[in-house]
Design an enzyme around this catalytic site. Structure first.
Site, mmCIF file in Angstrom:
data_model
loop_
_atom_site.group_PDB
_atom_site.id
_atom_site.type_symbol
_atom_site.label_atom_id
_atom_site.label_comp_id
_atom_site.label_asym_id
_atom_site.label_seq_id
_atom_site.Cartn_x
_atom_site.Cartn_y
_atom_site.Cartn_z
ATOM 1 N N SER A 34 0.856 -1.260 -0.079
ATOM 2 C CA SER A 34 0.072 -0.001 -0.190
ATOM 3 C C SER A 34 1.072 1.247 -0.104
ATOM 4 O O SER A 34 0.584 2.309 -0.645
ATOM 5 C CB SER A 34 -0.844 0.158 1.131
ATOM 6 O OG SER A 34 -1.854 -1.041 1.040
ATOM 7 N N GLY A 109 -2.523 -10.041 0.655
ATOM 8 C CA GLY A 109 -1.749 -11.143 0.518
ATOM 9 C C GLY A 109 -1.788 -12.054 1.477
ATOM 10 O O GLY A 109 -1.146 -13.456 0.962
ATOM 11 N N SER A 537 -31.846 -52.639 -19.019
ATOM 12 C CA SER A 537 -31.357 -51.467 -18.624
ATOM 13 C C SER A 537 -31.719 -51.227 -17.096
ATOM 14 O O SER A 537 -32.217 -50.578 -16.384
ATOM 15 C CB SER A 537 -32.244 -50.456 -19.324
ATOM 16 O OG SER A 537 -33.643 -50.547 -19.164
#
Lengths: 630, 324
Positions: A34, A109, A537
């Site tokens: 910053s 961060g 099936s």
């Protein structure tokens, strides 16, 4: 004031010739990130007097720099951040020099803010990764670099900050650079520019450092002003995801959207995906008049030559080089929500202008963002990165992320809260055939059905061997034939003699068996036929799969419910006997599971009625559905 | 990167001649990029929300936003109404401008006034700026959004205006109480926006998020966008209040005995309620002059607003409570 006009005119021309660079800064709490941005804003004279006065007052109250101005306070916007001295969310800052305009995404961060960093990275061209000269390359440096690389940023500044605290020692700087290059070798196509600086004092930020005469490279600002960002979007094939159908009156129908790549001009052949219909561009309409051509990032409205169906979520693209379409995709995911991702759960996927339901079918592994090692994973927690497969309920148009960020990216939305819970990057389609564009034929299903005066459908008879499926299918077809219906029967045994001759009876082969029959039945429905399928099936998921292949109301599941003992007693083909004797493996009902339908459209109990009764009951049911006249 | 070359400004390795290649490649100027992004955002809202509205505050940012809406949906008209939350204390010239502009463009305008506030006689002189702004503006806005059931509202805020706005999303989610939760914002990546809301929830959308004040003025100049004449310097009657020059716009402003307004050459950098908006001394009577003044100015534009000064996080607090 009239005499100021020519100057301003000149100034504005110079302004409009400027390019914009979007860059991301990443680093941890103490790396001075910053401070660096505050310094760039301050040195480029973008801090106004009243902001400076507030900053001076805040610096005395909350600052960490004694009586000096704490530039970090200028940038850390939210009250919670100023109190805790950390950057929580992404903040966007703007400044300009004589060369360029800059948009800075200032991102936090800490590992718990990986998602915020990713947000900043998604729209950035360049990343500035801060390292504290005293600490060197840390775990977090690697994490930041990986996220930056994952989100497609190639140009990276390794900003070795706080050089003042290591006596501006070249050896320290060189060691960090070497260390970083060694690590970054695994990251794709990284172009690294290392710069030693002191954000606090301004060394090598805008002004070359007097304290580091050994450094001959560019200052940070010189780098940012001159770095080349070549996305190559203009050279790629034309793509425009349709945002909105523009229809002011009956005479105008345009398709509004932002060009994701390539260029377009009137007369160009285009293909509308995923439908596969084709047309030509007739006009490129804007408020400022029709354009002779348009390129990447322009927001335009296209008018096509043909009256074809195009809606929001479709992609208008180059006819000669169409996008891929798929509903099964390999992807990278970054999870953004406290509630973990579990494979199998449904989400909405939004890519470009398209939103479709999807499921993460398979999570292959997650990536430890600190070590870049892969680890097995059954779920993905907040801030975790994973690799997996997606299954979508409809086919979508996509490009691999590394080729196009706009079409190659997606977000996942929770179906209840509508929160954005995850983001991802498309890697590749899991199906090879999806490169083939569907041929749109001018005679369609409705036309074929109309000429036969019937409503095509699939009547799917499922049940154990010997339950009477084939007998009922045969009787039903005869009855329908008598009613002048156009029909076809797909019988399990018969199909296995031809189309599915290569398949056995293992679970994998049974699934493939049903998939092929499902696709065949779909083609027959497309041809306008009433299709009767008589297949054991045994698995629910495959029957469901066939249901989803077809349109709403086209799949009629009929459960021929005959108890195993009855079937075994009948044993018309002598198969149960052989299975019991161990001569046949994987026999449904004996050593292979039959999953009973839970929501069959019709259940027939052949134990208590004749096959003729069953067929009649089925015919009556079809009459109720309007498939045949009562 | 370190070498034995002693020239600290060695730029040989960089291709300075091609520094504008980025632009050339995309074929778009800085303002064209901003314009295209804003248009994309507006169309996305239009396509995804059930009932959008554009908050029209009559200021320069609203003028730019409206102009962008005309572009975004052309040849259709902007397919949503404009909403002006009138505190009854706006400059008279603003209201005249509003009505004229809306009539010219043939757009739907909804004007909402907080009737309860009017009944209680709320005003900036009698109740102070905080109460007045809360009741007439913040509460008034909530009333209007609820009354018409709007699920998406465009606003002209920019990220360069104020620190907490720098962190706000372009699609800013509001719960059923209209509150903004800065710690729980929806992630916003690439240009994919999530505008889905449940019943009662809404989104505020800021298509001008990435514009700066200078961009706004340049664009107004480039596109010849009409703006309220108060932005241009002119002799106007003003009085001094709390260090601000307040325009005597009507007779509701209490004057001390013997006090009379001074005629001064002034203009406004922002517009709002006239008793809360300070004028600046200026001779800038046309757009080039305003832009020129901008370039040398050393005071940020929000300074002319009384509501931000209480404490340094006051805007963030107001936003959490539902202020635009």
């Amino acid at each position: 004031m009239a005499d100021s006009a020519p100057d301003v005119e000149k100034y504005l021309q110079a302004q409009s010739a400027k390019s914009t660079l979007r860059f991301l800064t990443c680093g941890s709490v103490d790396d001075g990130k910053s401070t660096l941005i505050g310094r760039l804003l301050f040195d480029s004279k973008l801090i106004f007097e009243d902001q400076l006065a507030a900053l001076e007052a805040d610096s005395k109250r909350l600052g960490t720099q004694g009586d000096e101005i704490d530039f970090a306070l200028l940038v850390d916007g939210l009250a919670a951040e100023r109190e805790q001295g950390i950057t929580i969310d992404v903040a966007y800052r703007f400044f300009a020099t004589d060369q360029r305009k800059f948009v800075v995404a200032d991102t936090p961060g800490h590992e718990q803010y990986t998602r915020n960093m990713a947000t900043g990275a998604s729209n950035a061209d360049v990343a500035v990764i801060l390292v504290d000269a005293r600490k060197g390359v840390l775990t977090q440096t690697k994490r930041h670099s990986y996220i930056v690389s994952l989100f497609g940023i190639k140009q990276v500044v390794l900003a070795v900050n706080k050089m003042d605290l290591v006596d501006f020692d070249e050896a320290v700087f060189q060691a960090i650079v070497e260390d970083y290059r060694k690590f970054a070798a695994v990251l794709d196509g990284f172009e690294i520019t290392p710069i030693p600086l002191s954000a606090l004092a301004g060394d090598n930020v805008m002004q070359a450092s007097q304290a580091m005469p050994w450094y001959a490279g560019v200052t940070l600002l010189e780098y940012l002003e001159t770095v080349q960002v070549t996305e190559g979007l203009a050279e790629q094939p034309f793509r425009l995801p349709v945002q909105w159908v523009n229809r002011p009156d009956l005479d105008f129908r345009g398709f509004s959207g932002t060009i994701a790549s390539g260029t377009v001009k009137p007369g160009d052949d285009v293909l509308i995906l995923p439908a596969g219909t084709s047309s030509k561009v007739s006009r490129i309409v804007t408020f400022d008049g029709d354009l002779p051509s348009a390129g990447p990032r322009q927001a335009v409205t296209l008018v096509l030559e043909d009256e074809i169906d195009v809606s929001r979520g479709d992609l208008i693209g180059s006819a000669s080089d169409p996008s891929q379409i798929s509903d099964q995709l390999g992807v990278h995911l970054l999870w953004m929500h406290e509630e973990a991702l579990f494979p199998g759960r449904q989400y909405y996927l939004k890519t470009g202008t398209r939103t479709v339901p999807c499921v993460v079918t398979d999570l292959k592994h997650k990536i430890n963002v600190n070590t870049l090692e892969t680890q097995p994973a059954r779920k993905l927690e907040l801030n975790e990165v994973g690799v997996g497969n997606l299954s979508l309920s409809e086919r979508i148009v996509f490009e691999p992320y590394e080729r196009n960020r706009e079409i190659g990216s997606f977000i996942l939305i929770d179906r209840q809260s509508f929160a954005t819970v995850g983001v991802g990057l498309f890697d590749f389609s899991l199906r090879r055939a999806e490169n083939v564009v569907w041929q749109t034929l001018s005679v369609d299903k409705a036309h074929r059905a109309n000429i036969k005066h019937q409503q095509p459908c699939v009547i799917w008879l499922t049940g154990l061997s010997g339950s009477g499926k084939s007998t009922i299918a045969n009787l039903l077809e005869s009855a329908l034939h008598d009613l002048n219906r156009h029909t076809y029967v797909l019988d399990g045994d018969n199909v296995r003699h031809g189309l599915n001759r290569d398949l056995g009876f293992t679970e994998v082969d049974r699934v493939e068996n049903i998939r092929r029959v499902g696709e065949t039945a779909k083609l027959m429905v497309d041809a306008g036929l009433i299709t009767i399928v008589s297949f054991i099936s045994p698995y629910r998921s495959e029957r469901q799969m066939v249901r989803e292949l077809l349109d709403e109301g086209e799949f009629i599941e009929v459960f021929v419910d005959t108890p195993l003992e009855v079937c075994e007693q009948r044993d018309t083909k002598g198969l149960y006997k052989k299975a019991r004797a161990g001569e046949i493996e994987n026999f449904t009902g004996i050593d292979s599971e039959y999953q009973r339908p839970e929501n069959a459209d019709l259940v027939l109990h052949t134990e208590a009625e004749t096959p003729e009764d069953s067929a009649a009951a089925l015919l009556q049911f079809l009459a109720k559905l309007g498939i045949v006249q009562a | 990167m370190a070498s034995n070359n002693s020239d600290p400004l060695d730029l040989e390795t960089l291709d300075l001649k091609n520094r504008t290649k980025l632009d050339v490649a995309n074929g778009l100027t800085h303002l064209q990029q901003l314009e295209a992004e804003s248009i994309h955002i507006m169309r996305e809202v239009m396509a995804e929300s059930d009932k959008p509205v554009m908050l029209y505050s009559i200021g320069k940012d609203s003028s730019v936003m409206l102009h962008l809406a005309l572009k975004a949906f052309y040849p259709s008209k902007p397919p949503f109404p404009l909403l002006h939350v009138d505190t009854t204390w706006k400059f008279r010239e603003m209201i005249e401008f509003r009505d004229k502009r809306v009539a010219e463009l043939g757009l739907d305008l909804i004007v909402h006034i907080n009737a309860e506030g009017v009944a209680q006689g709320i005003g900036p002189f009698s109740h102070g700026s905080a109460v007045h702004t809360d009741v007439m503006k913040t509460q008034g806005l909530k009333q209007a959004l609820e009354k018409y059931g709007f699920d998406a509202a465009f606003g002209g805020a920019r990220r360069d205006e104020e620190k907490s706005r720098a962190k706000e999303r372009i699609f800013s989610f509001r719960n059923a109480q209209h509150r903004w939760d800065p710690k729980n914002q929806r992630p916003e990546l690439w240009h994919i926006y999530n505008g889905r809301v449940r019943q009662g929830e809404s989104i505020r959308v800021f298509p001008l998020s990435n514009w700066t004040e200078l961009d706004i003025w340049q664009y107004i100049y480039q596109e010849a966008i009409p703006i309220v004449p108060l932005y241009f310097a002119k002799k106007r009657p003003v009085v001094e209040r709390d260090g601000m020059k307040i325009l005597v716009d009507d007779d509701r402003i209490p004057l001390a005995t013997g006090e009379s307004p001074r005629e001064e050459l002034v203009r406004f950098r922002t517009l709002g309620c006239y008793p809360l908006t300070g004028a600046i001394s200026s001779t800038a009577a046309d757009l080039p002059a305003i832009i020129e003044e901008m370039l040398v100015t050393r005071t940020s534009e929000r300074q002319g607003r009384a509501i931000d000064h209480d404490e340094s996080s006051s805007m963030e607090k107001k936003k959490q409570e539902g202020y635009f």
